[in-house]
Design a protein around this motif. Structure first.
Motif, PDB file in Angstrom:
ATOM      1  N   GLU A  71      -1.904   4.024   0.196  1.00  0.00           N
ATOM      2  CA  GLU A  71      -2.920   3.569  -0.754  1.00  0.00           C
ATOM      3  C   GLU A  71      -3.854   2.577  -0.065  1.00  0.00           C
ATOM      4  O   GLU A  71      -3.440   1.853   0.846  1.00  0.00           O
ATOM      5  N   GLU A  91      -5.962  -0.664   0.874  1.00  0.00           N
ATOM      6  CA  GLU A  91      -5.778  -2.103   0.693  1.00  0.00           C
ATOM      7  C   GLU A  91      -6.880  -2.634  -0.232  1.00  0.00           C
ATOM      8  O   GLU A  91      -7.973  -2.083  -0.288  1.00  0.00           O
ATOM      9  N   ASN A  97       1.629   3.341   4.501  1.00  0.00           N
ATOM     10  CA  ASN A  97       0.481   2.763   3.791  1.00  0.00           C
ATOM     11  C   ASN A  97      -0.456   3.866   3.301  1.00  0.00           C
ATOM     12  O   ASN A  97      -1.484   4.142   3.904  1.00  0.00           O
ATOM     13  N   ARG A 139      -3.240  -4.598  -3.445  1.00  0.00           N
ATOM     14  CA  ARG A 139      -2.327  -3.945  -2.493  1.00  0.00           C
ATOM     15  C   ARG A 139      -2.498  -4.542  -1.090  1.00  0.00           C
ATOM     16  O   ARG A 139      -3.613  -4.839  -0.675  1.00  0.00           O
ATOM     17  N   ALA A 149      -3.491   2.050   7.836  1.00  0.00           N
ATOM     18  CA  ALA A 149      -3.426   2.858   6.608  1.00  0.00           C
ATOM     19  C   ALA A 149      -3.713   4.328   6.905  1.00  0.00           C
ATOM     20  O   ALA A 149      -4.568   4.649   7.717  1.00  0.00           O
ATOM     21  N   CYS A 163       0.835  -1.209   0.000  1.00  0.00           N
ATOM     22  CA  CYS A 163       0.000   0.000   0.000  1.00  0.00           C
ATOM     23  C   CYS A 163       0.871   1.261   0.000  1.00  0.00           C
ATOM     24  O   CYS A 163       0.354   2.373   0.141  1.00  0.00           O
TER      25      CYS A 163
END
Lengths: 421, 420
Positions: free
Chosen positions: B54, B56, B52, B68, B418, B43
């Motif tokens: 991006e 998942e 992270n 990802r 994330a 990610c």
């Protein structure tokens, strides 16, 4: 790094020594004046002499001259590049000798290059340049900079410098002496290595022109069925050394054998390579050096293996013993020594660095690296003389002589050794 | 034929030669009829922090299915300390130390490893060699693994863990012959199926604006560097060499650094730093340059060299870099420097000889047209992948378990949450 200027690159009139004439030298005698208004060179250019790179005086005026529309051949490009690099190298040396940069500054700038550049594969060709850097690094400058934005700082630095100068000087003197001793040792070693390189060059045979070296086309070879039979069922990767146009590699892969080939001639296998056959253009021994021990289950040796010089042959046998797996098969094809002088081209016959061996000798050599089972097959052009007919006068004695000649001197001109372990 | 590309970072915004190459190959390969392409990645987009950023999950980008997985936390400080220690003599590091280095280098994505293990692809392609995404994939994949090492002569290459990984890969794709020679010398991998592929290059997308206007320097002549502005790419050396050069020559020559800045932006009245720019801007700046300078010694391909040549601009490269030197030698389209003196002399030569600049640029342009057009490249590549896939997995990945320890089978680390 910069190649030495070769004879073909020195076809220019002798240079006058401009310093003696009261003229500062042009940094690039071959190119002429800078483009106006773009940047100012601190060294004014001298009138341009004959160019060794461009075609004539018109090429050196920095203007957009008419460019040839024909594509430059690879050799011409290489020559052009080598020439330019050679001239740059000479100019680098000239500027270094001029001393326009303080030695310590130049050393600092070179150290910056080394800091961001690996000393790895390229180091071999840079021995002298690297040594020059060692020389420059061997000097330690005691003149510590004392500049500071604050007056107190400057005074303090001067005080420290004066206070421990005698001590640092004593230590630094010994370090420099040590550095120079080490540097001297390197110089001796580099001189010795270069002497050895020159000696090796002198004893090397002149190379054969590639046009006379026969290139293998397995489609027309007598030994192919036997070699295919020998390789069928080997449990792993098979290498065809000096594979020519790759036909035999294709034959192997068509039978489900995981095969690839190497050949020193990049052009001969180009077509097969473009169609996806796993071929490499490199010498066989160089390739085997880079193969993991035990990685190969089979090797087929053809081509110049038969005329390897003795040192290379010994190296090849060593590599066969280590690079091949425990249960592996080797196939070797060669011309017979008897057929060598008449069966090969005169240039190959005279200039090849070695001579073919008898099959018995190969079997002996292969036994030393663990190959126990060996078969020998004969083939190729049969040069035997036919016996005369029974009605020929003295047929019995003539045929007896012919038999003796056939047995001792003639017979099939090639053989194939199949060995396994 | 289904191919799964595994790469630590993936996306148009990702800066990094190997990652960009992976994206280009994936996007071109998926356009071939009968080819199904997926990408398995983290990610993260940023190389340094590997955060992270991006989401998942799986999404389709430019025809490629991209899955990802979040990266686990790592200690950058510990990585820097270990890296500093190991880089002095990497080959003497223990396997445990080098495994730890790999974990700290990141990205460590347990989900990614599981996805590779369960992938239904015919062949897995990993790039570059330097990351756990590659080593883990080689270790767990059930199908043949092709590695694009993107290797250069750097200390990490000699960490013991990589020898094991290279031994267990099923094939290699190299960007240059120099890279191939380096890997084969380091790992004796010559008997493996391999291909020196290079990369394709598309048509320039510049719109014909003057590069000097884009840089804000008007009609001043300029050298340019394109790529990540990073000390390890030789940018500090280039900056210092250029400043020294300008001290000796009072002209209007400028230097443009075009690309995202990693650490410290170069500062000098004659130096322009653009940061990241749009593709058309990059091409216009490149096309207007007198010379494109790539001072990096650590390049495995250098796409920007080909981009320069495709617009007829000659290049100046670091003589210690095998890949860029190979391009220059083969093409006749560039020169090189191995010290400040040779930098100074070569720049003088290039700037004062317009005809030679054009000759070098033309030679480079021909080289690009001959060898680096996508249709040729992708056809060769597809054929190679089919060949490796046909051979099947030639190494037992189970043999790697003792090397990789319990990490691939042990408890998984908690993923880093994330970011928005």
């Amino acid at each position: 790094m910069f190649p030495a200027c070769r004879a073909e690159h020195t076809l220019r009139p002798p240079r006058l020594v401009p310093e003696l004439l009261g003229v500062r030298p042009n940094p690039f005698p071959d190119q002429g004046a800078p483009e106006p208004g773009r940047y100012s060179d601190p060294v004014p250019p001298a009138p341009p002499p004959q160019s060794s790179v461009a075609g004539g005086p018109g090429d050196r005026d920095g203007a957009e001259g008419p460019e040839s529309s024909e594509p430059l051949e690879a050799a011409a490009r290489t020559r052009h590049l080598d020439q330019v690099i050679c001239e740059i190298g000479a100019e680098v040396e000239r500027r270094r000798a001029s001393g326009d940069l303080p030695a310590s500054l130049e050393s600092e700038l070179d150290a910056l290059f080394l800091e961001f550049s690996p000393v790895g594969l390229q180091a071999k060709s840079r021995m002298r340049q690297t040594l020059a850097l060692v020389d420059r690094s061997a000097y330690i400058d005691l003149a510590v900079p004392v500049a500071s934005r604050k007056v107190v700082g400057r005074s303090l630095k001067r005080l420290i410098k004066a206070g421990i100068g005698w001590y640092m000087g004593f230590v630094v003197h010994q370090i420099i002496r040590f550095g120079w001793s080490v540097s001297r040792l390197f110089h001796v070693l580099v001189d010795r290595v270069e002497d050895l390189e020159r000696s090796v060059e002198r004893v090397q045979d002149p190379g054969m022109p590639s046009s006379v070296v026969p290139r293998l086309d397995a489609a027309r070879q007598w030994w192919v069925p036997e070699a295919l039979r020998a390789m069928t069922g080997v449990g792993g990767r098979v290498l065809h050394g000096e594979c020519g146009n790759g036909t035999f590699v294709v034959m192997l892969t068509e039978r489900g054998i995981d095969a690839y080939g190497v050949d020193p001639d990049a052009q001969v296998g180009r077509e097969a390579l473009d169609s996806g056959v796993d071929l490499r253009s490199e010498p066989l021994i160089d390739h085997l050096e880079l193969v993991e021990p035990g990685a190969l289950a089979g090797i087929v040796l053809t081509g110049s293996v038969q005329w390897l010089p003795s040192g290379d042959r010994r190296r090849l046998v060593d590599l066969l013993s280590t690079r091949m797996s425990e249960r592996s098969v080797l196939v070797l094809q060669s011309m017979t020594p008897e057929a060598w002088s008449t069966g090969s081209s005169p240039i190959v016959g005279d200039l090849a660095p070695g001579r073919p061996l008898h099959p018995e000798t190969w079997i002996h050599l292969l036994q030393t690296c663990g190959f126990a089972t060996s078969e020998v097959f004969s083939g190729g052009q049969d040069r035997r003389i036919d016996p005369v007919g029974p009605d020929h006068p003295g047929a019995t004695s003539v045929n007896g002589a012919i038999d003796a000649v056939n047995r001792l001197l003639l017979g099939p001109e090639e053989y194939l050794v199949v060995a396994s372990r | 034929m289904k191919v799964a590309f595994v790469t630590p970072r993936y996306g148009e915004g990702v800066i990094g030669g190997a990652e960009t190459a992976t994206r280009m190959l994936a996007e071109h390969l998926c356009r071939l009829p009968g080819w199904d392409v997926e990408v398995i990645t983290s990610c993260a987009l940023d190389r340094l922090m590997l955060a992270n950023t991006e989401p998942e999950g799986t999404a389709v980008t430019n025809g490629v299915s991209v899955s990802r997985f979040p990266t686990a936390e790592r200690s950058v400080r510990e990585h820097v300390a270990l890296d500093s220690r190991l880089r002095v003599s990497p080959s003497t590091a223990t396997v445990g130390e080098s495994m730890r280095w790999l974990e700290l280098n990141g990205p460590l994505c347990p989900g990614l490893t599981d996805a590779v293990r369960e992938s239904n692809a015919d062949v897995v392609v990993c790039s570059p060699y330097l990351f756990a995404t590659t080593t883990d994939s080689v270790a767990v994949s059930r199908v043949p693994v092709v590695v694009h090492p993107a290797a250069h002569d750097e200390p990490a290459l000699y960490l013991p863990v990589f020898a094991t990984i290279f031994r267990h890969a099923d094939g290699f794709v190299y960007y240059t012959g120099a890279e191939r020679a380096l890997v084969e010398r380091a790992f004796r991998a010559a008997s493996k199926p391999q291909l020196v592929l290079g990369l394709g290059i598309g048509d320039p997308v510049g719109v014909g604006r003057a590069g000097g206007d884009l840089l804000g320097i008007g009609e001043r002549p300029y050298l340019c560097y394109v790529g990540r502005v990073d000390e390890h790419k030789g940018c500090r050396m280039l900056e210092e060499y250029f400043i020294r050069y300008k001290l000796q020559r009072k002209g209007d020559l400028a230097l443009a650094f075009v690309g995202p800045v990693s650490e410290r932006a170069p500062s000098h009245p004659d130096i322009v730093v653009t940061g990241a720019v749009a593709e058309p801007d990059k091409w216009d700046i490149l096309a207007g340059a007198e010379v494109m300078v790539n001072p990096s010694a650590y390049e495995s391909f250098s796409l920007v060299l080909l981009e320069s040549w495709s617009v007829g601009v000659p290049v100046l490269v670091n003589a210690a870099c095998g890949a860029t030197m190979e391009h220059c030698r083969r093409s006749g389209g560039g020169l090189w420097f191995d010290s400040y003196r040779s930098f100074e002399v070569t720049i003088d030569r290039l700037l004062t000889d317009r005809r030679m600049r054009r000759r070098l640029g033309d030679a480079g342009q021909r080289y690009v047209h001959q060898h680096f057009r996508w249709p040729t490249i992708i056809e060769r590549y597809g054929r190679f992948l089919q060949g490796v896939s046909g051979r099947g997995r030639t190494n037992d990945p189970g043999r790697l378990s003792p090397v990789l320890g319990g990490r691939l089978t042990g408890p998984q680390k908690k993923p880093h949450p994330a970011r928005e």
